[in-house]
Design a protein around this motif. Structure first.
Motif, PDB file in Angstrom:
ATOM      1  N   SER A  57       9.988   4.803  -4.206  1.00 31.91           N
ATOM      2  CA  SER A  57       8.877   4.281  -3.394  1.00 31.91           C
ATOM      3  C   SER A  57       8.464   5.277  -2.318  1.00 31.91           C
ATOM      4  O   SER A  57       7.268   5.502  -2.073  1.00 31.91           O
ATOM      5  N   LYS A  58       9.463   5.899  -1.673  1.00 38.58           N
ATOM      6  CA  LYS A  58       9.163   6.898  -0.645  1.00 38.58           C
ATOM      7  C   LYS A  58       8.593   8.163  -1.263  1.00 38.58           C
ATOM      8  O   LYS A  58       7.739   8.828  -0.661  1.00 38.58           O
ATOM      9  N   LYS A  60       6.658   8.321  -3.917  1.00 39.80           N
ATOM     10  CA  LYS A  60       5.247   8.062  -4.219  1.00 39.80           C
ATOM     11  C   LYS A  60       4.400   8.148  -2.959  1.00 39.80           C
ATOM     12  O   LYS A  60       3.306   8.729  -2.964  1.00 39.80           O
ATOM     13  N   GLU A  61       4.877   7.551  -1.892  1.00 37.75           N
ATOM     14  CA  GLU A  61       4.137   7.578  -0.639  1.00 37.75           C
ATOM     15  C   GLU A  61       3.978   9.002  -0.119  1.00 37.75           C
ATOM     16  O   GLU A  61       2.886   9.418   0.293  1.00 37.75           O
ATOM     17  N   GLN A  65       0.596  11.319   0.549  1.00 36.65           N
ATOM     18  CA  GLN A  65       0.345  11.900   1.873  1.00 36.65           C
ATOM     19  C   GLN A  65       0.127  13.405   1.761  1.00 36.65           C
ATOM     20  O   GLN A  65      -0.821  13.958   2.343  1.00 36.65           O
ATOM     21  N   GLY A 117      -1.524   1.072  -6.098  1.00 40.06           N
ATOM     22  CA  GLY A 117      -1.072   1.996  -5.068  1.00 40.06           C
ATOM     23  C   GLY A 117      -1.989   3.198  -4.925  1.00 40.06           C
ATOM     24  O   GLY A 117      -1.856   3.986  -3.984  1.00 40.06           O
ATOM     25  N   THR A 138      -4.499   1.994  -1.530  1.00 40.62           N
ATOM     26  CA  THR A 138      -3.993   2.736  -0.378  1.00 40.62           C
ATOM     27  C   THR A 138      -5.170   3.419   0.321  1.00 40.62           C
ATOM     28  O   THR A 138      -5.841   4.265  -0.279  1.00 40.62           O
ATOM     29  N   ARG A 152      -0.317   8.580   9.181  1.00 38.21           N
ATOM     30  CA  ARG A 152       0.497   8.199   8.025  1.00 38.21           C
ATOM     31  C   ARG A 152      -0.214   7.134   7.201  1.00 38.21           C
ATOM     32  O   ARG A 152      -0.730   6.155   7.744  1.00 38.21           O
ATOM     33  N   ILE A 154      -0.406   4.018   4.516  1.00 32.93           N
ATOM     34  CA  ILE A 154       0.427   2.852   4.179  1.00 32.93           C
ATOM     35  C   ILE A 154       0.277   2.639   2.676  1.00 32.93           C
ATOM     36  O   ILE A 154      -0.744   2.137   2.197  1.00 32.93           O
ATOM     37  N   HIS A 155       1.283   3.081   1.924  1.00 32.60           N
ATOM     38  CA  HIS A 155       1.202   3.031   0.467  1.00 32.60           C
ATOM     39  C   HIS A 155       1.355   1.599  -0.027  1.00 32.60           C
ATOM     40  O   HIS A 155       2.304   0.899   0.344  1.00 32.60           O
ATOM     41  N   ASN A 157       2.502  -0.745  -2.559  1.00 38.27           N
ATOM     42  CA  ASN A 157       3.401  -0.754  -3.712  1.00 38.27           C
ATOM     43  C   ASN A 157       4.390  -1.906  -3.566  1.00 38.27           C
ATOM     44  O   ASN A 157       4.720  -2.319  -2.460  1.00 38.27           O
ATOM     45  N   GLN A 160       4.468  -4.808  -0.904  1.00 33.74           N
ATOM     46  CA  GLN A 160       3.265  -4.579  -0.097  1.00 33.74           C
ATOM     47  C   GLN A 160       2.018  -5.066  -0.837  1.00 33.74           C
ATOM     48  O   GLN A 160       1.058  -5.540  -0.228  1.00 33.74           O
TER      49      GLN A 160
END
Length: 219
Positions: A57-58, A60-61, A65, A117, A138, A152, A154-155, A157, A160
């Protein structure tokens, strides 16, 4: 009110959005010079993710970014033009059965949501010609109409997604039991669990197993 919620990657769009975005940047006549910087930045966390040292998950975010850094300072209209270039290629790989389901739900006066996402602005451009009541994605941060890479993202996924769906439908009386959701990934479970009619679309193994155990429809 009934709703029908559609995932994008692997569901409406049969391939992976981010791979296409990477190739588009790599080959782009204007922005390709920024690809190497993006690639160098993404390789270490990518390897860590493959070694299960960094959460997916991190990963992908972070990828989304870092990708935006290639467009720092671009205007909204310039980003629209960039994403528009992908529309024709992507629509060739839209799942026709899912499109048929979408149109059927529309004819039944069901509220249609696209939830992904992917960048919201990107989704709006590449789905031109398809009618949605609401698109949740997103958001790209802008400051004075320019891409702001210092803020930053906010993805959207996993959980969320379901949170944003509930917020988007705030104030409406939803008949969840007679509503629909379409997804291909185990991470779509929070959304699929919202409705009485969850449909697994070409599901990955983990989701397929859940769908079979619970007697869900599988496309």
């Amino acid at each position: 009110m009934r709703v029908a919620i559609f995932d994008f990657d692997g569901t409406l769009y049969e391939k992976e959005t981010f791979k296409l975005l990477m190739n588009h940047l790599k080959e782009h006549p204007i922005y390709r010079s920024n690809y190497n910087r993006f690639y160098r930045a993404i390789v270490p966390p990518y390897i860590a993710n493959k070694l299960k040292l960094y959460p997916t998950s991190k990963m992908k975010e972070l990828s989304m970014q870092l990708y935006l850094k290639a467009f720092e300072g671009l205007s909204t209209s310039e980003m629209d033009a960039y994403f528009e270039e992908l529309k024709e290629k992507m629509q060739q790989h839209f799942n026709q059965e899912i499109l048929s389901r979408l149109k059927k739900h529309q004819s039944e006066n069901i509220h249609i949501l696209l939830v992904s996402g992917a960048y919201t602005q990107f989704l709006n451009r590449v789905t031109t010609g398809i009618s949605f009541d609401h698109i949740i994605g997103t958001d790209i941060p802008y400051k004075e109409n320019r891409v702001d890479t210092q803020t930053r993202i906010i993805h959207v996924n996993g959980t969320q997604k379901s949170k944003n769906i509930i917020e988007a439908l705030d104030g409406k009386q939803i008949d969840w039991e007679n509503s629909y959701a379409y997804g291909d990934s185990y991470s779509d479970l929070p959304v699929l669990n919202l409705v009485g009619n969850p449909i697994a679309v070409k599901p990955e193994d983990k989701l397929r197993s859940v769908a079979k155990d619970r007697g869900w429809e599988i496309i």
